[in-house]
Design an enzyme around this catalytic site. Structure first.
Site: not given
Length: 291
Positions: A66, A215-216, A218
């Protein structure tokens, strides 16, 4: 909503001595746009991390790809020396190309380098949990994990890694990995609208293995639904709070790691733990599944 205390809602995976508060923090959004380069406001990123710990979050999900490197360096700046009981979960298996692409990187040397990059940028001597990120870019590709997992097991034997998890995997890959090493968590794409892992979640719950949806909310395209909005309005909550509460009620082994660079959103995410969806709300939300 009632006041939510993260430390009263925990899950300890099998083969693991870590009690995870079920609401954690995903650090991906601390980097710049497209998870590349520094954030616009580094001081704000540091403040969000410190606020997360004060709110009772005891685990942070990150990776040295990241940024790359940026997110881990911000975590170190904000939180080192780390508070007792804080667990940092990282992942390896990819690198970033100069064009900001995401490139599989699972040779023995690449995995070894990734572990050392995480250790260096986080200022740690050992990584509590390392997720092996399987190579599929669009989703699990079913490829064998035997070779990269063997490298990770060797790094564990050397004392650089305590526990091993998996990311972006299907049920077959999980089963293969479990024949080679205890697995404490699986991190896959899953949320209210994307429920392809329903059967896997239930299998892992029966085995006492944590499931951590990425991506809880979205991801880069936030969840949007009139039904979700209606349920949220009836509960005097935000749609994203309802989406998180649904995940927490989905299974006892579910750990959520919503990410944000906003302290206001961070507090909303933690407060979602106090929501309880009734049968009517759950039935309404069931219609959102797209598999």
């Amino acid at each position: 909503m009632h006041t939510y205390c993260p430390a009263r809602d925990q899950f300890t995976p099998a083969h693991c001595d870590i009690a995870f508060n079920r609401i954690g923090y995903g650090a991906m959004q601390l980097a710049g746009p497209h998870v590349w380069g520094p954030p616009k406001d580094r001081a704000a990123a540091v403040a969000v991390l410190r606020d997360a710990i004060e709110l009772g979050i005891n685990h942070i999900d990150t990776s040295d790809f990241y940024g790359p490197h940026i997110t881990n360096q911000i975590i170190r700046e904000a939180l080192h020396p780390y508070r007792d009981g804080l667990t940092i979960v990282t992942k390896i298996g990819f690198v970033r190309g100069a064009d900001q692409s995401w490139l599989p990187a699972a040779s023995p040397q690449q995995l070894r380098d990734a572990v050392h990059d995480n250790l260096r940028n986080l200022s740690l001597d050992v990584l509590d949990v390392v997720n092996l990120r399987a190579p599929g870019v669009a989703g699990p590709d079913g490829s064998s994990l035997a070779e990269p997992l063997a490298t990770l097991v060797q790094l564990q034997r050397e004392g650089l890694v305590r526990h091993i998890g998996l990311s972006n995997v299907d049920a077959g890959q999980v089963a293969e990995a479990q024949r080679l090493s205890p697995i404490v968590c699986v991190q896959n794409h899953y949320n209210l609208a994307h429920r392809a892992d329903d059967a896997l979640i239930d299998t892992l719950a029966a085995q006492g293995i944590a499931y951590v949806p990425f991506f809880p909310l979205g991801g880069f395209s936030p969840l949007q639904s009139d039904t979700l909005n209606q349920v949220a309005a009836a509960m005097q909550a935000t749609p994203m709070q309802v989406a998180l509460a649904w995940l927490l009620q989905r299974a006892p082994n579910m750990l959520v790691i919503p990410g944000t660079s906003s302290m206001a959103h961070l507090r909303e995410n933690v407060a979602a733990g106090a929501l309880r969806l009734d049968a009517q709300a759950l039935a309404a939300l069931r219609s959102l599944a797209t598999k």
